[in-house]
Design an enzyme around this catalytic site. Structure first.
Site, PDB file in Angstrom:
ATOM      1  N   ARG A  19     -18.906 -17.404 -30.099  1.00  0.00           N
ATOM      2  CA  ARG A  19     -17.574 -16.713 -29.595  1.00  0.00           C
ATOM      3  C   ARG A  19     -15.933 -18.314 -30.054  1.00  0.00           C
ATOM      4  O   ARG A  19     -15.190 -17.689 -29.890  1.00  0.00           O
ATOM      5  CB  ARG A  19     -17.739 -17.488 -27.788  1.00  0.00           C
ATOM      6  CG  ARG A  19     -18.733 -16.474 -27.721  1.00  0.00           C
ATOM      7  CD  ARG A  19     -19.638 -16.958 -26.208  1.00  0.00           C
ATOM      8  NE  ARG A  19     -20.183 -15.563 -25.530  1.00  0.00           N
ATOM      9  CZ  ARG A  19     -20.172 -15.487 -24.142  1.00  0.00           C
ATOM     10  NH1 ARG A  19     -19.293 -16.027 -23.550  1.00  0.00           N
ATOM     11  NH2 ARG A  19     -21.222 -14.869 -23.981  1.00  0.00           N
ATOM     12  N   ASP A  57     -29.291 -17.614 -15.661  1.00  0.00           N
ATOM     13  CA  ASP A  57     -29.445 -16.308 -15.907  1.00  0.00           C
ATOM     14  C   ASP A  57     -30.781 -15.639 -15.147  1.00  0.00           C
ATOM     15  O   ASP A  57     -31.403 -14.689 -15.325  1.00  0.00           O
ATOM     16  CB  ASP A  57     -30.039 -16.510 -17.236  1.00  0.00           C
ATOM     17  CG  ASP A  57     -28.759 -16.630 -18.324  1.00  0.00           C
ATOM     18  OD1 ASP A  57     -28.384 -16.412 -17.742  1.00  0.00           O
ATOM     19  OD2 ASP A  57     -28.680 -17.289 -19.630  1.00  0.00           O
TER      20      ASP A  57
END
Length: 343
Positions: A164, A89
């Protein structure tokens, strides 16, 4: 004095972290390692980032850099002494006053397929029915999925790992692709139906690694360095050097993975792939380099230049939005955000 030689009266090290389960778990591991290595107490400082509150496709929000900016700002303001990022990230551009102070031991680097069935049920990517709906917000993963199964419906997905997985269980998706490292770290490895080998399915630069970021002028930086794992540092920083040289934006489907070999001499083998967004075409480069040549930033930049030159000569620039630096500009400038993978 503590066992590690730190004064008993030394204040706790303040570790800035996102508040998600995965982020706090990762930061907790770093805190434990710092306590063991330095004898200093460590306290977590929760920080909310734009990526935690904004909705919409990640690439449109500015890539995974939206998860990093608030942490860096808090560090620069002195609200914490260090912050922990998932390496994949972390934007490759330098930020004045900050640096990576440690790279702890690396978790598994692969991507994993999760379905409604649990591990051991024999469900693989090949077993999914024709036209199955697979969730991923990563351009790289979308391209890799379509490369192997062009019949799939690959749809964007946001949210933390459990959100998710719940969308899979509720039937909104037949499967999703996540980083194996995140699933393992938060105890969800039982949800893995298939692990994709990184040799055939290279992942994001630095996937599975953590980056502990510190201020250049902070005395605690020397303490943080004690938890660095040399193998993790070598591989993750080599991958980041290639990504930086590519100037691959958050919408560029790029996979970069590496591995260490020790015979007959220590060598780092790097695989870099660039994909067309629809998975129809790919350019792949494999390079090996003696490990000592990656010992510093200059050596990593030289190696990255060779890998990127090979990619561009093979047509990678025709497949994705890439902008390699000139030889004199390696290692500087704005650089990319990342390759846009979450989690």
């Amino acid at each position: 004095m503590t066992a590690a030689g730190a004064p008993a009266s030394a204040p706790p090290l303040r570790l800035g972290t996102r508040a998600s389960l995965l982020a706090t778990t990762q930061s907790g591991h770093v805190a434990d390692a710092l306590r063991a290595a330095t004898g200093r107490e460590v306290e977590l400082v929760p920080i909310t980032t734009a990526g935690d509150v904004l909705t919409g496709p990640l690439a449109q929000l500015g890539g995974t850099g939206v998860f990093v900016a608030a942490l860096r700002e808090a560090l620069l303001r002195g609200e914490c002494d260090l912050v922990v990022h998932s390496m994949k990230d972390l934007p490759t551009a330098d930020v004045a006053g900050l640096r990576i102070g440690a790279v702890p031991p690396r978790a598994p680097v692969c991507d994993a397929l999760c379905t409604r069935q649990r591990a051991g049920a024999g469900v693989s990517l090949a077993d999914l029915p024709e036209g199955a709906v697979v969730g991923s917000g990563s351009p790289r993963r979308v391209a890799q999925l379509l490369r192997r199964r062009p019949d799939l419906q690959v749809r964007g997905i946001r949210g933390n790992v459990d959100t998710r997985l719940r969308k899979v269980d509720e039937g909104e998706y037949d499967a999703i692709v996540l980083a194996e490292a995140g699933l393992v770290r938060i105890g969800r490895a039982d949800r893995i139906a298939e692990v994709f080998d990184a040799t055939a399915w290279p992942t994001s630069a630095g996937q599975g690694a953590l980056a502990v970021e510190v201020r250049d002028d902070d005395a605690s930086a020397a303490l943080v360095a004690a938890i660095t794992d040399p193998d993790a540092e070598t591989t993750a920083l080599a991958e980041r050097a290639v990504l930086r040289r590519l100037e691959a934006g958050c919408a560029a489907p790029v996979g970069i993975s590496s591995r260490l070999t020790d015979a007959p001499q220590p060598v780092v083998a790097v695989i870099a792939e660039v994909y067309a967004l629809d998975g129809s075409r790919t350019v792949r480069v494999e390079r090996r380099i003696p490990r000592p040549e990656l010992a510093d930033a200059a050596g990593r930049d030289r190696f990255a230049a060779v890998v990127v030159d090979d990619l561009m000569a093979s047509g990678a620039g025709d497949l994705a939005d890439l902008g390699p630096r000139s030889a004199g500009g390696a290692g500087g400038g704005a650089g990319p955000l990342s390759t846009g993978d979450r989690p």
